[in-house]
Design an enzyme around this catalytic site. Structure first.
Site, short mmCIF file in Angstrom:
data_model
loop_
_atom_site.label_atom_id
_atom_site.label_comp_id
_atom_site.label_asym_id
_atom_site.label_seq_id
_atom_site.Cartn_x
_atom_site.Cartn_y
_atom_site.Cartn_z
N LYS A 45 -6.78 43.57 29.82
CA LYS A 45 -6.27 43.67 31.15
C LYS A 45 -6.71 44.98 31.81
O LYS A 45 -6.80 45.07 33.02
CB LYS A 45 -4.75 43.63 31.15
CG LYS A 45 -4.13 42.39 30.59
CD LYS A 45 -2.61 42.51 30.55
CE LYS A 45 -2.02 41.33 29.81
NZ LYS A 45 -0.58 41.52 29.59
N GLY A 46 -6.95 45.99 31.01
CA GLY A 46 -7.16 47.33 31.53
C GLY A 46 -8.28 47.49 32.54
O GLY A 46 -8.18 48.29 33.46
N GLU A 102 -15.57 47.98 31.24
CA GLU A 102 -14.43 48.38 30.43
C GLU A 102 -13.72 49.57 31.08
O GLU A 102 -14.34 50.35 31.81
CB GLU A 102 -14.93 48.74 29.02
CG GLU A 102 -13.89 49.10 28.01
CD GLU A 102 -12.86 48.04 27.70
OE1 GLU A 102 -12.06 47.75 28.60
OE2 GLU A 102 -12.81 47.55 26.58
N ASP A 103 -12.42 49.69 30.82
CA ASP A 103 -11.66 50.80 31.38
C ASP A 103 -11.92 52.10 30.64
O ASP A 103 -12.11 53.14 31.24
CB ASP A 103 -10.16 50.49 31.43
CG ASP A 103 -9.56 50.09 30.09
OD1 ASP A 103 -10.30 49.96 29.09
OD2 ASP A 103 -8.33 49.89 30.03
N ASP A 106 -13.06 54.39 23.80
CA ASP A 106 -12.28 55.32 22.97
C ASP A 106 -12.91 55.37 21.59
O ASP A 106 -13.94 56.00 21.40
CB ASP A 106 -10.83 54.83 22.97
CG ASP A 106 -9.83 55.81 22.38
OD1 ASP A 106 -10.21 56.93 22.02
OD2 ASP A 106 -8.65 55.45 22.27
N PHE A 155 -3.52 61.19 26.11
CA PHE A 155 -3.10 59.82 26.37
C PHE A 155 -3.10 59.58 27.87
O PHE A 155 -2.25 60.09 28.58
CB PHE A 155 -1.73 59.53 25.77
CG PHE A 155 -1.48 58.06 25.64
CD1 PHE A 155 -1.04 57.32 26.72
CD2 PHE A 155 -1.73 57.41 24.44
CE1 PHE A 155 -0.84 55.95 26.61
CE2 PHE A 155 -1.53 56.05 24.33
CZ PHE A 155 -1.09 55.32 25.42
N VAL A 156 -4.09 58.81 28.34
CA VAL A 156 -4.27 58.59 29.78
C VAL A 156 -3.78 57.21 30.20
O VAL A 156 -3.90 56.24 29.45
CB VAL A 156 -5.73 58.80 30.21
CG1 VAL A 156 -6.13 60.26 30.05
CG2 VAL A 156 -6.69 57.92 29.43
N ARG A 168 -0.24 50.80 34.92
CA ARG A 168 -1.56 50.30 35.32
C ARG A 168 -1.81 50.46 36.82
O ARG A 168 -2.94 50.61 37.25
CB ARG A 168 -1.70 48.81 34.98
CG ARG A 168 -1.79 48.49 33.52
CD ARG A 168 -2.13 47.01 33.33
NE ARG A 168 -1.88 46.55 31.99
CZ ARG A 168 -2.71 46.68 30.96
NH1 ARG A 168 -3.87 47.29 31.13
NH2 ARG A 168 -2.40 46.21 29.78
#
Length: 183
Positions: A45-46, A102-103, A106, A155-156, A168
């Site tokens: 979903k990101g 992609e968001d 990582d 942590f974003v 979101r």
């Protein structure tokens, strides 16, 4: 800049910075894929917020599709290392130039498994566009072809990124206060 949400410690990437970078990425992608059969694939979903903005910034004809691929679960804040496909693509990839949108890149575990799987479907090419990258957390050999911002190991949330399905809708990328996710 002061965040507009009590759970955000500070803003890492402002709404204005995001808009400018998306316009820049859209222009570059439009040049690179001119005359080609571009299929933009959003990882839900990101990436939905980034994908919506990016596809409007791309000036060439393109198709879109969506996948749900995960190596995280629920309120987890780190990758489980297990990659599962929850929703696959609806389109045939044969001969298409696939751009995975992609968001955040990582650990790279999810995408390092996804890219070879998509390459087996006979596309002309498979490349990666991410709005955020955390190279300090990379566990797999993968790098974005298009990258908005490199961010530190914090942590974003915001601009599509969440913690436990929240935040979101924030129009910026902010750093979540540790007390929120360490409860």
């Amino acid at each position: 800049m002061k965040p507009n949400h009590k759970d955000i410690d500070h803003i890492l990437v402002s709404e204005e910075q995001l808009k400018a970078k998306v316009a820049e990425l859209g222009a570059q992608i439009s040049r690179d894929y001119a005359g080609r059969d571009l299929l933009m694939v959003s990882i839900l979903k990101g990436a939905v917020v980034f994908m919506a903005d990016l596809m409007r910034a791309v000036t060439i004809p393109c198709a879109i599709d969506f996948m749900v691929v995960s190596s995280y679960g629920g309120a987890n804040t780190s990758s489980t290392g297990l990659v599962k496909i929850i929703k696959d693509l609806d389109q045939d990839l044969t001969g298409k130039d696939v751009l995975i949108v992609e968001d955040i890149l990582d650990t790279g575990i999810t995408l390092s498994n996804l890219v070879p799987m998509l390459q087996l479907r006979n596309p002309r090419s498979v490349r990666l566009c991410t709005i955020l990258s955390k190279p300090s957390r990379r566990k797999a050999e993968i790098a974005p072809d298009y990258c908005g911002f490199e961010v530190p190991d914090e942590f974003v949330v915001g601009y599509g990124l969440d913690y436990d399905e929240r935040y979101r809708n924030l129009p910026y990328v902010g750093v979540l206060k540790p007390e929120v996710y360490s409860k």
